[in-house]
Design a protein around this motif. Structure first.
Motif, PDB file in Angstrom:
ATOM      1  N   LEU A 107       0.871   6.572  -6.855  1.00 26.88           N
ATOM      2  CA  LEU A 107      -0.221   7.531  -7.046  1.00 26.88           C
ATOM      3  C   LEU A 107       0.316   8.959  -7.121  1.00 26.88           C
ATOM      4  O   LEU A 107      -0.068   9.738  -7.994  1.00 26.88           O
ATOM      5  CB  LEU A 107      -1.225   7.460  -5.886  1.00 26.88           C
ATOM      6  CG  LEU A 107      -1.994   6.171  -5.677  1.00 26.88           C
ATOM      7  CD1 LEU A 107      -2.827   6.253  -4.400  1.00 26.88           C
ATOM      8  CD2 LEU A 107      -2.879   5.873  -6.858  1.00 26.88           C
ATOM      9  N   GLU A 140       0.888   4.174  -2.822  1.00 28.61           N
ATOM     10  CA  GLU A 140       0.756   5.604  -2.531  1.00 28.61           C
ATOM     11  C   GLU A 140       1.852   6.407  -3.233  1.00 28.61           C
ATOM     12  O   GLU A 140       1.593   7.493  -3.754  1.00 28.61           O
ATOM     13  CB  GLU A 140       0.788   5.852  -1.019  1.00 28.61           C
ATOM     14  CG  GLU A 140      -0.450   5.371  -0.292  1.00 28.61           C
ATOM     15  CD  GLU A 140      -1.732   6.052  -0.749  1.00 28.61           C
ATOM     16  OE1 GLU A 140      -1.705   7.255  -1.085  1.00 28.61           O
ATOM     17  OE2 GLU A 140      -2.776   5.367  -0.766  1.00 28.61           O
ATOM     18  N   GLU A 196       0.832  -1.200   0.000  1.00 32.71           N
ATOM     19  CA  GLU A 196       0.000   0.000   0.000  1.00 32.71           C
ATOM     20  C   GLU A 196       0.874   1.262   0.000  1.00 32.71           C
ATOM     21  O   GLU A 196       0.569   2.237  -0.697  1.00 32.71           O
ATOM     22  CB  GLU A 196      -0.943   0.022   1.198  1.00 32.71           C
ATOM     23  CG  GLU A 196      -1.924   1.180   1.140  1.00 32.71           C
ATOM     24  CD  GLU A 196      -2.978   1.128   2.222  1.00 32.71           C
ATOM     25  OE1 GLU A 196      -3.981   1.835   2.058  1.00 32.71           O
ATOM     26  OE2 GLU A 196      -2.806   0.405   3.225  1.00 32.71           O
ATOM     27  N   ASP A 251      -5.559   9.053  -9.348  1.00 30.57           N
ATOM     28  CA  ASP A 251      -6.370   8.677  -8.194  1.00 30.57           C
ATOM     29  C   ASP A 251      -6.219   7.171  -7.992  1.00 30.57           C
ATOM     30  O   ASP A 251      -5.758   6.448  -8.882  1.00 30.57           O
ATOM     31  CB  ASP A 251      -7.840   9.074  -8.402  1.00 30.57           C
ATOM     32  CG  ASP A 251      -8.485   8.351  -9.561  1.00 30.57           C
ATOM     33  OD1 ASP A 251      -9.006   7.240  -9.344  1.00 30.57           O
ATOM     34  OD2 ASP A 251      -8.458   8.888 -10.688  1.00 30.57           O
ATOM     35  N   ARG A 252      -6.608   6.694  -6.847  1.00 27.66           N
ATOM     36  CA  ARG A 252      -6.397   5.303  -6.467  1.00 27.66           C
ATOM     37  C   ARG A 252      -7.052   4.332  -7.461  1.00 27.66           C
ATOM     38  O   ARG A 252      -6.430   3.368  -7.900  1.00 27.66           O
ATOM     39  CB  ARG A 252      -6.917   5.062  -5.053  1.00 27.66           C
ATOM     40  CG  ARG A 252      -6.641   3.665  -4.528  1.00 27.66           C
ATOM     41  CD  ARG A 252      -7.123   3.529  -3.100  1.00 27.66           C
ATOM     42  NE  ARG A 252      -6.217   4.240  -2.212  1.00 27.66           N
ATOM     43  CZ  ARG A 252      -5.339   3.656  -1.416  1.00 27.66           C
ATOM     44  NH1 ARG A 252      -5.269   2.362  -1.355  1.00 27.66           N
ATOM     45  NH2 ARG A 252      -4.543   4.373  -0.649  1.00 27.66           N
TER      46      ARG A 252
END
Length: 96
Positions: free
Chosen positions: A20, A17, A13, A26-27
């Motif tokens: 991104l 990030e 994760e 965007d995710r």
């Protein structure tokens, strides 16, 4: 359009990030893009594996990889895969 939900480890994760932020996405868009790229790589790897194993012809492998025969030829060369041989040549001629 379907929905996919998945739990991921914290380190993955964190890496997402970073992606991104750097790609300014965007995710949802980022996950779709990465999933599409991963599946494209998998499809091409699978086509090469099946071709090398003699399960399918060169033409069929290019089709499964969703590539033109010329692009598939370049991919095989990049991966140092021998694609011209007696057995493959006969199969491809027969398929024509």
């Amino acid at each position: 359009m379907g929905t996919i939900s998945a739990r991921v480890p914290d380190d993955l994760e964190d890496e997402l990030e970073t992606y991104l932020h750097e790609e300014r996405l965007d995710r949802s868009t980022a996950v779709r893009k990465l999933l599409a790229e991963g599946l494209e790589d998998w499809r091409r790897d699978r086509a090469i594996e099946r071709f090398e194993a003699g399960e399918i012809s060169f033409s069929r492998a290019a089709q499964l990889a969703d590539m033109s025969v010329w692009d598939f030829t370049r991919l095989l060369e990049e991966r140092d895969v021998t694609w011209v041989g007696d057995d493959h040549l006969v199969d491809d001629i027969d398929s024509l």
